[in-house]
Design an enzyme around this catalytic site. Structure first.
Site, PDB file in Angstrom:
ATOM      1  N   ASN A  45       0.805  -1.243   0.000  1.00 42.86           N
ATOM      2  CA  ASN A  45       0.000   0.000   0.000  1.00 42.86           C
ATOM      3  C   ASN A  45       0.830   1.282   0.000  1.00 42.86           C
ATOM      4  OD1 ASN A  45       0.721  -0.284   2.689  1.00 42.86           O
ATOM      5  ND2 ASN A  45      -1.208   0.521   3.456  1.00 42.86           N
ATOM      6  N   LYS A  64      12.666  -7.486   0.840  1.00 42.90           N
ATOM      7  CA  LYS A  64      11.650  -8.225   0.092  1.00 42.90           C
ATOM      8  C   LYS A  64      10.401  -7.359  -0.043  1.00 42.90           C
ATOM      9  CE  LYS A  64       8.045 -10.623   0.803  1.00 42.90           C
ATOM     10  NZ  LYS A  64       7.266 -10.359  -0.419  1.00 42.90           N
ATOM     11  N   GLY A  85       2.997  -4.756   7.644  1.00 39.52           N
ATOM     12  CA  GLY A  85       1.993  -5.565   6.959  1.00 39.52           C
ATOM     13  C   GLY A  85       0.873  -5.924   7.903  1.00 39.52           C
ATOM     14  N   SER A  86       0.214  -7.027   7.621  1.00 41.26           N
ATOM     15  CA  SER A  86      -0.977  -7.376   8.395  1.00 41.26           C
ATOM     16  C   SER A  86      -0.611  -8.013   9.735  1.00 41.26           C
ATOM     17  CB  SER A  86      -1.845  -8.331   7.580  1.00 41.26           C
ATOM     18  OG  SER A  86      -1.121  -9.520   7.376  1.00 41.26           O
ATOM     19  N   ASN A  87      -1.572  -8.034  10.637  1.00 40.55           N
ATOM     20  CA  ASN A  87      -1.320  -8.586  11.975  1.00 40.55           C
ATOM     21  C   ASN A  87      -1.029 -10.075  11.964  1.00 40.55           C
ATOM     22  OD1 ASN A  87      -2.567  -5.975  12.542  1.00 40.55           O
ATOM     23  ND2 ASN A  87      -2.274  -6.677  14.646  1.00 40.55           N
ATOM     24  N   GLY A 125       2.464 -10.513  10.811  1.00 33.92           N
ATOM     25  CA  GLY A 125       3.387  -9.959  11.812  1.00 33.92           C
ATOM     26  C   GLY A 125       3.523 -10.848  13.040  1.00 33.92           C
ATOM     27  N   GLU A 131       5.134  -3.044  12.246  1.00 33.08           N
ATOM     28  CA  GLU A 131       4.105  -2.011  12.082  1.00 33.08           C
ATOM     29  C   GLU A 131       2.940  -2.680  11.366  1.00 33.08           C
ATOM     30  OE1 GLU A 131       3.918   0.764  13.415  1.00 33.08           O
ATOM     31  OE2 GLU A 131       5.981   1.069  14.045  1.00 33.08           O
ATOM     32  N   CYS A 149      -2.929   2.054   6.489  1.00 29.48           N
ATOM     33  CA  CYS A 149      -2.970   1.581   7.878  1.00 29.48           C
ATOM     34  C   CYS A 149      -3.584   2.652   8.766  1.00 29.48           C
ATOM     35  CB  CYS A 149      -1.573   1.219   8.348  1.00 29.48           C
ATOM     36  SG  CYS A 149      -0.400   2.530   8.042  1.00 29.48           S
ATOM     37  N   GLU A 159     -10.128  -4.559  11.052  1.00 26.61           N
ATOM     38  CA  GLU A 159      -9.601  -3.766   9.930  1.00 26.61           C
ATOM     39  C   GLU A 159     -10.221  -4.268   8.621  1.00 26.61           C
ATOM     40  OE1 GLU A 159      -5.437  -4.217   8.680  1.00 26.61           O
ATOM     41  OE2 GLU A 159      -5.269  -2.033   8.758  1.00 26.61           O
TER      42      GLU A 159
HETATM   43  P1  NAD Z   1       0.728  -8.774   4.355  1.00 31.02           P
HETATM   44  O1  NAD Z   1       0.976  -9.090   5.786  1.00 31.02           O
HETATM   45  O2  NAD Z   1      -0.103  -9.707   3.574  1.00 31.02           O
HETATM   46  O3  NAD Z   1       2.116  -8.658   3.573  1.00 31.02           O
HETATM   47  C1  NAD Z   1       3.137  -7.771   3.983  1.00 31.02           C
HETATM   48  C2  NAD Z   1       4.465  -8.321   3.504  1.00 31.02           C
HETATM   49  O4  NAD Z   1       4.757  -9.530   4.216  1.00 31.02           O
HETATM   50  C3  NAD Z   1       4.474  -8.697   2.012  1.00 31.02           C
HETATM   51  O5  NAD Z   1       5.726  -8.372   1.457  1.00 31.02           O
HETATM   52  C4  NAD Z   1       4.273 -10.202   2.067  1.00 31.02           C
HETATM   53  O6  NAD Z   1       4.758 -10.857   0.929  1.00 31.02           O
HETATM   54  C5  NAD Z   1       5.066 -10.563   3.310  1.00 31.02           C
HETATM   55  N1  NAD Z   1       4.721 -11.851   3.912  1.00 31.02           N
HETATM   56  C6  NAD Z   1       3.536 -12.513   3.834  1.00 31.02           C
HETATM   57  N2  NAD Z   1       3.633 -13.687   4.521  1.00 31.02           N
HETATM   58  C7  NAD Z   1       4.881 -13.759   5.038  1.00 31.02           C
HETATM   59  C8  NAD Z   1       5.561 -14.709   5.838  1.00 31.02           C
HETATM   60  N3  NAD Z   1       4.984 -15.833   6.252  1.00 31.02           N
HETATM   61  N4  NAD Z   1       6.839 -14.460   6.194  1.00 31.02           N
HETATM   62  C9  NAD Z   1       7.439 -13.311   5.811  1.00 31.02           C
HETATM   63  N5  NAD Z   1       6.856 -12.374   5.040  1.00 31.02           N
HETATM   64  C10 NAD Z   1       5.579 -12.583   4.660  1.00 31.02           C
HETATM   65  O7  NAD Z   1       0.135  -7.291   4.309  1.00 31.02           O
HETATM   66  P2  NAD Z   1      -0.375  -6.470   3.021  1.00 31.02           P
HETATM   67  O8  NAD Z   1      -1.700  -6.993   2.630  1.00 31.02           O
HETATM   68  O9  NAD Z   1       0.708  -6.404   2.015  1.00 31.02           O
HETATM   69  O10 NAD Z   1      -0.518  -5.008   3.651  1.00 31.02           O
HETATM   70  C11 NAD Z   1      -1.671  -4.557   4.278  1.00 31.02           C
HETATM   71  C12 NAD Z   1      -1.485  -4.539   5.786  1.00 31.02           C
HETATM   72  O11 NAD Z   1      -0.354  -3.737   6.115  1.00 31.02           O
HETATM   73  C13 NAD Z   1      -2.654  -3.908   6.509  1.00 31.02           C
HETATM   74  O12 NAD Z   1      -2.979  -4.663   7.646  1.00 31.02           O
HETATM   75  C14 NAD Z   1      -2.118  -2.537   6.921  1.00 31.02           C
HETATM   76  O13 NAD Z   1      -2.754  -1.959   8.029  1.00 31.02           O
HETATM   77  C15 NAD Z   1      -0.689  -2.855   7.174  1.00 31.02           C
HETATM   78  N6  NAD Z   1       0.132  -1.642   7.111  1.00 31.02           N
HETATM   79  C16 NAD Z   1       0.621  -1.119   8.294  1.00 31.02           C
HETATM   80  C17 NAD Z   1       1.372   0.042   8.295  1.00 31.02           C
HETATM   81  C18 NAD Z   1       1.914   0.605   9.574  1.00 31.02           C
HETATM   82  O14 NAD Z   1       2.907   1.326   9.529  1.00 31.02           O
HETATM   83  N7  NAD Z   1       1.332   0.337  10.736  1.00 31.02           N
HETATM   84  C19 NAD Z   1       1.631   0.690   7.087  1.00 31.02           C
HETATM   85  C20 NAD Z   1       1.100   0.151   5.909  1.00 31.02           C
HETATM   86  C21 NAD Z   1       0.372  -1.035   5.945  1.00 31.02           C
END
Ligand code: NAD
Length: 496
Positions: free
Chosen positions: A153, A176, A229-231, A234, A251, A285, A386
């Site tokens: 995003n 990555k 990324g997502s919770n 994370g 984050e 986010c 979310e």
């Molecule tokens: P996601 O968790 O699906 O992916 C994020 C990243 O993690 C991607 O590069 C993905 O390929 C990688 N990933 C996925 N599975 C993994 C694993 N098992 N091991 C290691 N890496 C892995 O999230 P998304 O859909 O790309 O992003 C949206 C989310 O990000 C939303 O929840 C949003 O709130 C959050 N976000 C948070 C912030 C913040 O600063 N708090 C900023 C932007 C987005």
């Protein structure tokens, strides 16, 4: 319009561009067209990148920080030169409207200059020693190899929030990016190369989270993981890092609210809500997905908000007149649709939107109508989880105290905002809202790069991106004692 030329995407490892046999398509969410193929790398590619980073880091850490900064100044300059080109590529792969894309690229430029400035600071401390003829100080030292995992995003801004503080502090990086938005990562790597960054200091490995992300998290030569990324993702990463005693910065999601009090400037509040709820089609986010409104102004706010929502133009964000772009992919669209059904089943009243848009030009992209629910109670799932789309829930409250309680009732803690002209409420709100970011008389989005960015509770794990605080993720503290007395002096014992 700048003519966009999308090159074949390759990994960037040890200063070389490396093709990968396995690939998958990158799709423009506004049109459904394939833009390019992205490599699907494997564990071996990660190992190669980590080994290059490990070697490069030793030399890089010995380059004086003000000289490391010179590379970042050049990066900032090159990004500025290419700003419009980068912004149009960003809109093409991510969908956000061009004005927002320009803002995102600017965020990266700001970060380059800000962190370059840190090259002449990176302050440590000197402090009195408890013994005579003894000098005491502490300084930041790099951690080593940093693994960076980023979402789609904010494909360029978040990468700069993480990689620029990491490299100014003397670390090397393996990054990555999200597979949905690799073009920005490729372009940033090209800029780093053009700026003359030594080989191996930043490496980019494209591929899936399960394969490339997972390999990075588990690589024993990676000392820190910085993830956004997502919770769900994370939590898994944190658990894996915990088992390895690896430092990890997370984050994650948000469930951000705008509070509108009975004395608020309603038109200003409406503009703040529109910008933070429907910007990036609600896929931020920090997006506002709850409006906590004092019951005295609820019907006025609803009417003004609906009137302004009707004026929102929806379509391909490359068109300057468009205000709301597409959703990143079909899965995102489906998830938003499901939450609208959940909201209706829970008894929330749908005032606007609620459907996928499929007419005319919108047929081939992923478009969802800006959506407004009212009479939402704070315990409903649409008020707690979310959604990551252009869906807002209006929650009526009777008092300031109730507004704060509702704001704080979610498991996330990223951003909140209050519209009021009462100075006492302003100060009470900034104290009592339990989020990492608080806005007064502005929406929930609009972070500036020199302030700490991040959240409390389920949004993060206590670290911050951007701001000076980002350096804490990428440095260790070293304490140094110099005894110039010429004799053995024992701390705590030989004190007078
Ligand atoms: P996601 O968790 O699906 O992916 C994020 C990243 O993690 C991607 O590069 C993905 O390929 C990688 N990933 C996925 N599975 C993994 C694993 N098992 N091991 C290691 N890496 C892995 O999230 P998304 O859909 O790309 O992003 C949206 C989310 O990000 C939303 O929840 C949003 O709130 C959050 N976000 C948070 C912030 C913040 O600063 N708090 C900023 C932007 C987005």
């Amino acid at each position: 319009m700048v003519k966009l030329e999308i090159e074949k995407l390759r990994n960037y490892i040890n200063g070389e561009w490396k093709e990968v046999a396995r690939t998958t398509a990158v799709v423009n969410p506004a049109t459904g067209e394939e833009l390019v193929q992205v490599p699907l790398s494997s564990k071996e590619h990660v190992e190669e990148a980590v080994s290059a980073a490990k070697k490069a880091q030793k030399e890089w850490a010995l380059v004086p920080a003000p000289m490391r900064a010179e590379f970042l100044y050049r990066v900032g300059y090159l990004m500025k030169e290419k700003k419009e080109y980068l912004a149009q590529l960003l809109t093409s792969e991510n969908g956000k409207v061009i004005e927002e894309a320009r803002g995102e690229v600017q965020e990266g430029i700001d970060m380059a200059y800000y962190m370059a400035g840190e090259g002449r600071r990176l302050f440590g401390q000197t402090t009195p020693a408890e013994l005579k003829d003894k000098f005491a100080m502490s300084q930041r030292v790099p951690v080593g190899v940093v693994g960076i995992i980023t979402p789609w995003n904010f494909p360029i801004a978040i990468a700069t929030w993480k990689s620029f503080p990491a490299i100014i502090a003397g670390n090397a990086v393996v990054w990555k990016p999200a597979t949905e938005t690799p073009i920005m990562a490729f372009e940033l790597a090209k800029i780093l190369e053009e700026a003359g960054l030594p080989k191996g200091v930043v490496n980019v490995v494209f591929g899936s989270g399960n394969e490339v992300g997972n390999a990075l998290v588990h690589d024993e030569n990676v000392q820190v993981i910085s993830f956004t990324g997502s919770n769900d993702t994370g939590r898994g990463i944190a658990a894996a890092c915990g088992r390895q005693l690896k430092k990890v910065s997370l984050e994650m999601g948000g469930k951000n609210a705008v509070i509108v009090m009975d004395d608020a400037d309603i038109d200003l509040a409406v503009e703040g809500i529109l910008w933070s709820a429907f910007g990036t089609s609600g896929q931020r986010c920090t997006a506002c997905s709850r409006v906590i409104v004092h019951e005295a102004v609820k019907s006025t706010l609803e009417a003004h908000l609906l009137a302004r929502m009707e004026q929102l133009t929806i379509g391909n964000g490359l068109d300057e007149s468009i205000k709301v772009g597409p959703i990143i992919n079909k899965e995102g669209l489906q998830k938003i649709k499901e939450y609208v059904s959940i909201g209706k089943e829970e008894g929330a009243r749908l005032l606007a939107g609620g459907m996928v848009l499929t007419e005319g030009d919108q047929r081939s992209g992923n478009y969802f109508a800006p959506t407004l629910f009212t009479d939402v109670s704070s315990t409903m799932r649409i008020a707690q989880e979310e959604i990551f789309g252009p869906v807002v829930s209006l929650i009526p409250v009777k008092s300031f105290e109730e507004a704060i309680e509702v704001n704080n009732s979610v498991s996330f803690g990223l951003s909140s905002s209050i519209f009021t002209n009462d100075v006492n409420q302003v100060f009470r709100a900034q104290r009592d809202l339990d989020t990492g970011i608080v806005y007064v008389n502005a929406g929930t989005t609009g972070a500036e790069i020199h302030l700490p960015f991040g959240g409390t509770k389920g949004t993060g794990n206590g670290h911050r991106d951007s701001g000076i605080q980002a350096l804490d993720v990428f440095t260790e503290w070293k304490a140094i004692y110099v005894d110039y007395s010429g004799k053995l002096q024992r701390a705590q014992i030989d004190v007078e």
